[in-house]
Design a protein around this motif. Structure first.
Motif, short mmCIF file in Angstrom:
data_model
loop_
_atom_site.label_atom_id
_atom_site.label_comp_id
_atom_site.label_asym_id
_atom_site.label_seq_id
_atom_site.Cartn_x
_atom_site.Cartn_y
_atom_site.Cartn_z
N LEU A 123 0.84 -1.20 0.00
CA LEU A 123 0.00 0.00 0.00
C LEU A 123 0.87 1.25 0.00
O LEU A 123 0.48 2.29 -0.53
CB LEU A 123 -0.92 -0.01 1.22
N HIS A 124 2.06 1.13 0.58
CA HIS A 124 2.95 2.29 0.60
C HIS A 124 3.40 2.70 -0.79
O HIS A 124 3.93 3.79 -0.99
CB HIS A 124 4.15 2.06 1.52
N MET B 62 -10.76 7.57 -1.45
CA MET B 62 -10.23 8.32 -0.31
C MET B 62 -10.65 9.78 -0.37
O MET B 62 -10.84 10.41 0.67
CB MET B 62 -8.71 8.20 -0.26
N THR C 266 -0.28 1.35 6.84
CA THR C 266 1.12 1.43 6.42
C THR C 266 2.03 1.74 7.61
O THR C 266 3.20 1.38 7.61
CB THR C 266 1.34 2.50 5.33
N LEU C 267 1.45 2.38 8.62
CA LEU C 267 2.27 2.74 9.79
C LEU C 267 2.42 1.57 10.75
O LEU C 267 3.39 1.52 11.52
CB LEU C 267 1.65 3.95 10.50
N LEU D 202 -6.29 3.79 6.21
CA LEU D 202 -5.35 3.16 5.27
C LEU D 202 -3.92 3.62 5.59
O LEU D 202 -2.97 2.83 5.58
CB LEU D 202 -5.72 3.49 3.83
N TRP D 203 -3.80 4.90 5.87
CA TRP D 203 -2.50 5.43 6.29
C TRP D 203 -1.99 4.65 7.51
O TRP D 203 -0.84 4.20 7.56
CB TRP D 203 -2.67 6.92 6.62
N SER D 204 -2.88 4.43 8.48
CA SER D 204 -2.50 3.66 9.67
C SER D 204 -1.97 2.28 9.32
O SER D 204 -1.01 1.81 9.93
CB SER D 204 -3.71 3.49 10.59
N THR E 90 -9.11 7.34 4.57
CA THR E 90 -7.72 7.71 4.29
C THR E 90 -6.85 7.52 5.53
O THR E 90 -5.79 6.90 5.47
CB THR E 90 -7.63 9.18 3.85
N ARG E 91 -7.36 8.02 6.66
CA ARG E 91 -6.59 7.92 7.89
C ARG E 91 -6.34 6.46 8.27
O ARG E 91 -5.27 6.11 8.74
CB ARG E 91 -7.33 8.62 9.03
#
Lengths: 241, 241
Positions: free
Chosen positions: A87-88, A119, A133-134, A129-131, A126-127
DNA sequence: CGCCCCTTTGAATCTAATCAAAAGCTGTGG
DNA sequence: CCACAGCTTTTGATTAGATTCAAAGGGGCG
């Protein structure tokens, strides 16, 4: 109407998305891919237009260390079913590592422009999906810690506990797991030679915590294994179930 | 009108944002913080409502490894001026590591709700902020590779080259860098004892590539240092300048 | 059947950790 | 100003852990 495929299941880490969010997202997958063990799924430095969700099997992220005569492989990550594999690549465009199939795998692909579209309509998605990757980044930190501070026995135990914890979430808890990692793979992930991994696996067996043979991990004493690993699952940011 | 502070400079990795995007973002910082060397800026597991940009000094991200009698510290990351130190706290809410001031530092803080507001209005800004957190992840991968595959000499050289490459972007190229890392810090980052770091620093000095004394790195032969490190900067996703 | 890869074990070597001790520096308080 | 405490740096000696080299056995596949 663009081409679609049957949507992947919402399992494992995908539970960080709400059922509704996953419904919307999963409809946008347009391709299912199958690779056999050992195949390179994508090469470092190549621009990617899709991201992949792993449906079945195990995928590795690999960096070729020291481009001298003997190219040594190092695994920076392993992905289990329910993980976004790359995903990144959506924000970054290009990856700094290869992606390889450890076992036979099936993947579902979603085009970046469709990700972008859904998104745009949902900031919370979005937040999340971002998570996702984190969480991968948090796992990287733990791998770095593992190879930087632990002795071989603990490293292998820690890798095992991490993997079964993640697999529990994806395919349910069991006392036996088909990982299909060779001792070389384990060494590549833990920064050890395969010879030494072999001895460590014997030690773990003789300690009565687990046995690993023919790609199958049998956990005979889970508490002992967790103890050896010094494992604390908080870094995995496990979703509530 | 909410309280504001003088906006931080757009330096280093912040150049991944366009001047216009940085103008909008930088106006939302509402607090400037100063910490002295050794202070803990935030603890693992504590919910955070702000994220920080490092303006001056060096910050470390630290995990306490093995919570047995002797708590050993391990550094999973170092941040240089122009880095977001904990932007990943925005999507995650809580961090799996501590944040500590290595040197005296100044930071600028932006509240998550304001970040949220400006990202709602600009999807490209969101993607670029997301990217910033993913460059950190790429650096984690490289640290993991470093501690997993390299011998001590190469590890220290690689850390040095990474840091000076990132500092070049933030404060300009030089042949001398005030890092203010103790040999213990270097060991904590490279997975080595401080005793061994000391010997390695002597080796690097005698090899004529660099000298490290009193927190100052003097690069006497940059090409040699890069050579020893086997360094390839692609993983840093350096912004064009 | 033969080849190749993975696993297993032994022996020698090497790298880095650990233990120990001294010297240098810095800031504090008398 | 000096003495002292505490921390970092430096060096030496010993030990432990992991690599490398070597060789043999096992299993799967063409």
């Amino acid at each position: 109407m663009p081409d679609r495929i049957a949507p992947p299941d919402r399992i494992g880490m995908l539970r960080h998305l709400s059922p509704q969010q996953w419904k919307i997202t999963s409809q946008e997958f347009d391709e299912r891919r199958v690779h056999t063990a050992g195949e390179v799924i994508s090469d470092r430095g190549v621009p990617l237009s899709h991201s992949l969700v792993l449906e079945r099997g195990l995928v590795g992220r690999r960096i070729l260390s020291g481009r001298q005569r003997v190219a040594k492989h190092y695994l920076v990550a392993l992905q289990v079913p329910g993980d976004f594999v790359d995903l990144h690549a959506y924000p970054l465009g290009v990856l700094d590592h290869d992606i390889v199939a450890i076992t036979d795998v099936t993947l579902a692909a979603i085009p970046h422009h469709r990700l972008s579209a859904i998104m745009a309509a949902d900031q919370d998605l979005t937040r999340r999906l971002w998570s996702l990757t984190l969480v991968d980044a948090a796992i990287h930190r733990q791998w770095s810690l593992r190879n930087g501070t632990m002795r071989a026995l603990q490293r292998v135990a820690h890798l095992f506990v991490e993997l079964i914890t993640r697999l529990d979430l994806a395919v349910g808890r069991a006392e036996s797991y088909r990982l299909d990692l060779s001792q070389r793979h384990i060494g590549d992930a833990c920064g050890l030679s395969s010879v030494h991994v072999n001895r460590i696996l014997r030690d773990l067996r003789e300690a009565g915590s687990c046995t690993y043979a023919k790609g199958v991990l049998v956990v005979t004493d889970r508490a002992a294994l967790v103890q050896i690993a010094g494992f604390d699952d908080r870094y995995l940011y496990l979703p509530r179930v």
